[in-house]
Design an enzyme around this catalytic site. Structure first.
Site, PDB file in Angstrom:
ATOM      1  N   CYS A   2       0.844  -1.190   0.000  1.00 12.98           N
ATOM      2  CA  CYS A   2       0.000   0.000   0.000  1.00 12.98           C
ATOM      3  C   CYS A   2       0.879   1.239   0.000  1.00 12.98           C
ATOM      4  O   CYS A   2       2.061   1.183   0.330  1.00 12.98           O
ATOM      5  CB  CYS A   2      -0.863   0.043   1.249  1.00 12.98           C
ATOM      6  SG  CYS A   2      -1.961  -1.363   1.405  1.00 12.98           S
ATOM      7  N   GLY A  28      -0.218   0.595  -5.137  1.00 14.85           N
ATOM      8  CA  GLY A  28      -1.493  -0.100  -4.980  1.00 14.85           C
ATOM      9  C   GLY A  28      -2.496   0.391  -5.999  1.00 14.85           C
ATOM     10  O   GLY A  28      -2.664   1.602  -6.170  1.00 14.85           O
ATOM     11  N   ASN A 102       0.352   0.940   6.043  1.00 17.22           N
ATOM     12  CA  ASN A 102       1.112   0.127   5.087  1.00 17.22           C
ATOM     13  C   ASN A 102       1.942  -0.884   5.882  1.00 17.22           C
ATOM     14  O   ASN A 102       2.708  -0.499   6.746  1.00 17.22           O
ATOM     15  CB  ASN A 102       2.024   1.051   4.264  1.00 17.22           C
ATOM     16  CG  ASN A 102       2.968   0.291   3.332  1.00 17.22           C
ATOM     17  OD1 ASN A 102       4.036   0.783   3.008  1.00 17.22           O
ATOM     18  ND2 ASN A 102       2.593  -0.888   2.898  1.00 17.22           N
ATOM     19  N   GLY A 103       1.764  -2.168   5.557  1.00 21.69           N
ATOM     20  CA  GLY A 103       2.482  -3.228   6.278  1.00 21.69           C
ATOM     21  C   GLY A 103       1.500  -4.293   6.730  1.00 21.69           C
ATOM     22  O   GLY A 103       0.299  -4.169   6.494  1.00 21.69           O
ATOM     23  N   TYR A 253      12.440  -3.543  -6.159  1.00 20.09           N
ATOM     24  CA  TYR A 253      11.285  -3.470  -7.072  1.00 20.09           C
ATOM     25  C   TYR A 253      10.248  -2.411  -6.709  1.00 20.09           C
ATOM     26  O   TYR A 253       9.749  -1.691  -7.570  1.00 20.09           O
ATOM     27  CB  TYR A 253      10.591  -4.839  -7.113  1.00 20.09           C
ATOM     28  CG  TYR A 253       9.251  -4.819  -7.827  1.00 20.09           C
ATOM     29  CD1 TYR A 253       9.198  -4.710  -9.213  1.00 20.09           C
ATOM     30  CD2 TYR A 253       8.056  -4.888  -7.126  1.00 20.09           C
ATOM     31  CE1 TYR A 253       7.975  -4.674  -9.877  1.00 20.09           C
ATOM     32  CE2 TYR A 253       6.830  -4.853  -7.789  1.00 20.09           C
ATOM     33  CZ  TYR A 253       6.791  -4.748  -9.158  1.00 20.09           C
ATOM     34  OH  TYR A 253       5.605  -4.708  -9.818  1.00 20.09           O
ATOM     35  N   SER A 294      10.450  -2.261 -14.810  1.00 19.55           N
ATOM     36  CA  SER A 294      11.197  -2.664 -13.619  1.00 19.55           C
ATOM     37  C   SER A 294      12.664  -2.995 -13.893  1.00 19.55           C
ATOM     38  O   SER A 294      13.508  -2.878 -13.000  1.00 19.55           O
ATOM     39  CB  SER A 294      10.505  -3.847 -12.952  1.00 19.55           C
ATOM     40  OG  SER A 294      10.297  -4.871 -13.907  1.00 19.55           O
ATOM     41  N   ASP A 357      14.142  -7.066 -12.811  1.00 13.84           N
ATOM     42  CA  ASP A 357      14.503  -6.813 -11.412  1.00 13.84           C
ATOM     43  C   ASP A 357      14.406  -8.074 -10.566  1.00 13.84           C
ATOM     44  O   ASP A 357      15.191  -8.282  -9.659  1.00 13.84           O
ATOM     45  CB  ASP A 357      13.593  -5.736 -10.824  1.00 13.84           C
ATOM     46  CG  ASP A 357      12.167  -6.244 -10.715  1.00 13.84           C
ATOM     47  OD1 ASP A 357      11.540  -6.485 -11.768  1.00 13.84           O
ATOM     48  OD2 ASP A 357      11.688  -6.458  -9.594  1.00 13.84           O
ATOM     49  N   CYS A 393       6.467 -13.098   1.799  1.00 14.16           N
ATOM     50  CA  CYS A 393       6.620 -11.966   2.723  1.00 14.16           C
ATOM     51  C   CYS A 393       5.432 -11.924   3.678  1.00 14.16           C
ATOM     52  O   CYS A 393       4.289 -12.027   3.254  1.00 14.16           O
ATOM     53  CB  CYS A 393       6.682 -10.661   1.932  1.00 14.16           C
ATOM     54  SG  CYS A 393       6.858  -9.217   3.003  1.00 14.16           S
ATOM     55  N   CYS A 443      15.647  -6.285   6.074  1.00 13.53           N
ATOM     56  CA  CYS A 443      15.012  -7.595   6.010  1.00 13.53           C
ATOM     57  C   CYS A 443      15.184  -8.105   4.584  1.00 13.53           C
ATOM     58  O   CYS A 443      14.770  -7.435   3.640  1.00 13.53           O
ATOM     59  CB  CYS A 443      13.525  -7.491   6.339  1.00 13.53           C
ATOM     60  SG  CYS A 443      12.620  -9.032   6.005  1.00 13.53           S
ATOM     61  N   CYS A 446      12.758 -12.690   1.953  1.00 13.85           N
ATOM     62  CA  CYS A 446      12.270 -13.271   0.693  1.00 13.85           C
ATOM     63  C   CYS A 446      13.409 -13.882  -0.111  1.00 13.85           C
ATOM     64  O   CYS A 446      13.188 -14.755  -0.949  1.00 13.85           O
ATOM     65  CB  CYS A 446      11.496 -12.232  -0.122  1.00 13.85           C
ATOM     66  SG  CYS A 446      12.371 -10.694  -0.411  1.00 13.85           S
TER      67      CYS A 446
HETATM   68  P1  AMP Z   1       6.792 -13.655 -12.306  1.00 16.43           P
HETATM   69  O1  AMP Z   1       8.183 -14.235 -12.203  1.00 16.43           O
HETATM   70  O2  AMP Z   1       6.061 -14.067 -13.519  1.00 16.43           O
HETATM   71  O3  AMP Z   1       5.997 -13.922 -11.064  1.00 16.43           O
HETATM   72  O4  AMP Z   1       6.917 -12.081 -12.440  1.00 16.43           O
HETATM   73  C1  AMP Z   1       7.988 -11.383 -11.909  1.00 16.43           C
HETATM   74  C2  AMP Z   1       7.837  -9.923 -12.267  1.00 16.43           C
HETATM   75  O5  AMP Z   1       6.782  -9.336 -11.497  1.00 16.43           O
HETATM   76  C3  AMP Z   1       9.101  -9.180 -11.925  1.00 16.43           C
HETATM   77  O6  AMP Z   1       9.665  -8.789 -13.137  1.00 16.43           O
HETATM   78  C4  AMP Z   1       8.695  -7.965 -11.142  1.00 16.43           C
HETATM   79  O7  AMP Z   1       8.886  -6.802 -11.936  1.00 16.43           O
HETATM   80  C5  AMP Z   1       7.218  -8.140 -10.868  1.00 16.43           C
HETATM   81  N1  AMP Z   1       6.980  -8.303  -9.420  1.00 16.43           N
HETATM   82  C6  AMP Z   1       7.808  -8.770  -8.471  1.00 16.43           C
HETATM   83  N2  AMP Z   1       7.208  -8.778  -7.258  1.00 16.43           N
HETATM   84  C7  AMP Z   1       5.967  -8.309  -7.438  1.00 16.43           C
HETATM   85  C8  AMP Z   1       4.870  -8.067  -6.565  1.00 16.43           C
HETATM   86  N3  AMP Z   1       4.942  -8.324  -5.249  1.00 16.43           N
HETATM   87  N4  AMP Z   1       3.730  -7.558  -7.110  1.00 16.43           N
HETATM   88  C9  AMP Z   1       3.650  -7.318  -8.428  1.00 16.43           C
HETATM   89  N5  AMP Z   1       4.658  -7.528  -9.300  1.00 16.43           N
HETATM   90  C10 AMP Z   1       5.807  -8.005  -8.815  1.00 16.43           C
END
Ligand code: AMP
Length: 463
Positions: A2, A28, A102-103, A253, A294, A357, A393, A443, A446
């Site tokens: 959030c 969000g 947020n959290g 990210y 990203s 990323d 997480c 932290c 993950c």
């Molecule tokens: P996937 O490996 O298909 O699950 O997608 C990974 C991609 O989703 C990465 O390139 C990130 O840019 C993006 N991503 C990573 N974590 C999240 C998240 N918590 N919520 C939305 N997108 C994410």
């Protein structure tokens, strides 16, 4: 995940809140809400959807005030329906109060059960409501805390709440005449303070101050409680923790690249991740291609460190709004093609290093690799500017369950085969840790499975 925003002492605080929360839209997209006070009463608007589409001119015309809070929601815990959108408002013995958070709390379920056993009425299924319900349940005054006379009614109740909740919370309370901004003692989530002449601002990320022409003042410190009213700004530290646990995934990210969080410029940290990835990599290639958006910043770092050209081999469509969840795999594949299209002018007959990323489920990477090949890439080398995601997480990021995390089920070589790349490499955990000055204050559960705080009861997770 959030985004939260707060503003004190502004003519039309509701409009500042609107623009401030708009700048945090990336945190969000499910719902947006604003609560504003004119010192007499609090008015609230909450809608599903994106800020610009959900909040209409009429909504803002119907509310006016001098202090406000706002929220964008990406559900991590609780019902994703409208019932849990924020700000949450409740009548308390301190008057009407609204809160944005947020959290995630790690002791939500036992605390909720305790309140329900006492017949306390709860109207939501998210942990945020407990920050309001617990205000009525007791008072607590830590020793050696000097409370300003104006805060003597308020703070013992807030300190009681903080003595009961455990977990990740960056939080802003709105009372009719004041804001109270709080960050949990381990500092999981960011919260910053800004100013614009005599107006005080709070936000999850500094990019929300930029949009208003304000300036970043400082971070709300882990464990800090800041009260802002017409008498001034007062800071308290009721609870301290030896352990800090700032979320490294914010740097990888979540936060926007132009933001400043956790004492770091996100852009610099992310670019460094790309540079370190390059230093660890022996691959021979012709071109570096980022996965937008990203992968762009780490790809800049990677290409500069390697001396390889950076080219836009994947182009993002900017008109894609929210994509709904498609019922079949074929339709889900089309959804990725809607967002990204391959650029044959760059890719044809090239050995491509493609940079993203993070890799979570692996489904995005799989589609990207086949898209690059179809557009003529001779070799596709997937590079990820963070280590394998192996743990869900519990502190506020929406990651899938452990079983859905591909790195939990497969070796790097098996993931390479699954996504169809010629090679696959991740940034090492040591390199990621070396990006920040004090990695022990972060932290990285993950990526490491080292959780700084245990979940009490079953973890509340949406997906
Ligand atoms: P996937 O490996 O298909 O699950 O997608 C990974 C991609 O989703 C990465 O390139 C990130 O840019 C993006 N991503 C990573 N974590 C999240 C998240 N918590 N919520 C939305 N997108 C994410």
């Amino acid at each position: 995940m959030c985004g939260i925003f707060g503003v004190f002492n502004a003519q039309h605080a509701e409009r500042y809140a609107f623009y401030g929360i708009y700048a945090l839209q990336h945190r969000g997209q499910e719902s947006v809400g604003i609560a504003v006070s004119d010192y007499e009463s609090i008015k609230v608007v909450k809608k599903p959807g994106l800020v610009l589409e959900a909040i209409r001119k009429e909504d803002l015309q119907n509310m006016f005030g001098y202090l406000a809070i706002a929220h964008v929601r990406y559900s991590t815990a609780g019902d994703s329906g409208g019932v849990n959108s924020q700000p949450i408002v409740r009548e308390t013995s301190l008057g009407v109060c609204a809160v944005v958070h947020n959290g995630n709390l790690v002791n939500y379920l036992p605390l909720r059960a305790e309140l329900e056993a006492k017949d306390v009425k709860l109207f939501h299924t998210s942990d945020t409501e407990l920050f309001l319900a617990l205000l009525e349940e007791g008072e607590f005054l830590p020793e050696n805390i000097d409370i300003h006379p104006i805060d003597r009614e308020l703070l013992p109740k807030i300190f009681y709440v903080l003595s009961r909740v455990k977990g990740a919370y960056s939080l802003i309370y709105l009372f009719k005449d004041r804001l109270v901004a709080i960050r949990d003692p381990m500092g999981f989530r960011p919260l910053l303070m800004g100013r614009l002449k005599d107006t005080i601002l709070f936000a999850s990320e500094s990019c929300a101050f930029d949009i208003l022409g304000g300036e970043l003042w400082r971070e709300v410190k882990p464990g800090e409680v800041i009260v802002v009213d017409q008498q001034g700004i007062r800071s308290y530290f009721p609870f301290r923790s030896e352990r800090r646990a700032m979320c490294v995934f914010e740097l990888v990210y979540f936060s926007k690249p132009e933001s400043f969080v956790f004492d770091n410029w996100v852009y610099r940290a992310r670019k460094r991740m790309g540079e370190l990835l390059a230093y660890e990599d022996q691959v021979q290639a012709d071109v570096v291609v980022p996965v937008p958006d990203s992968g762009v910043v780490p790809a800049i770092g990677y290409s500069q460190a390697k001396g390889l050209p950076l080219e836009l081999g994947l182009i993002r469509n900017h008109y894609v709004g929210r994509s709904f969840i498609e019922p079949t795999q074929e339709l889900r594949d089309i959804k990725v093609l809607m967002k990204l299209s391959p650029n044959r002018a760059v890719l044809e007959d090239k050995r491509v290093v493609v940079i993203d990323d993070s890799l979570v489920r692996g489904t995005t990477s799989k589609k990207i690799v086949s898209m690059l090949r179809r557009a003529g890439a001779r070799e596709v080398h997937m590079r990820i500017a963070s280590p394998p995601v192996i743990g869900p997480c519990y502190y506020g990021i929406d990651t899938p369950t452990r079983d859905e995390l591909i790195a939990n089920r497969m070796s790097v070589e098996d993931i390479r085969k699954f996504i169809g790349a010629d090679s696959l490499k991740y940034l090492s955990l040591e390199s990621l840790r070396s990006v920040v000055e004090s990695p022990q204050d972060f932290c990285d559960a993950c990526f490491s499975n080292h959780y700084p705080l245990e979940v009490e009861g079953t973890a509340l997770r949406m997906r």
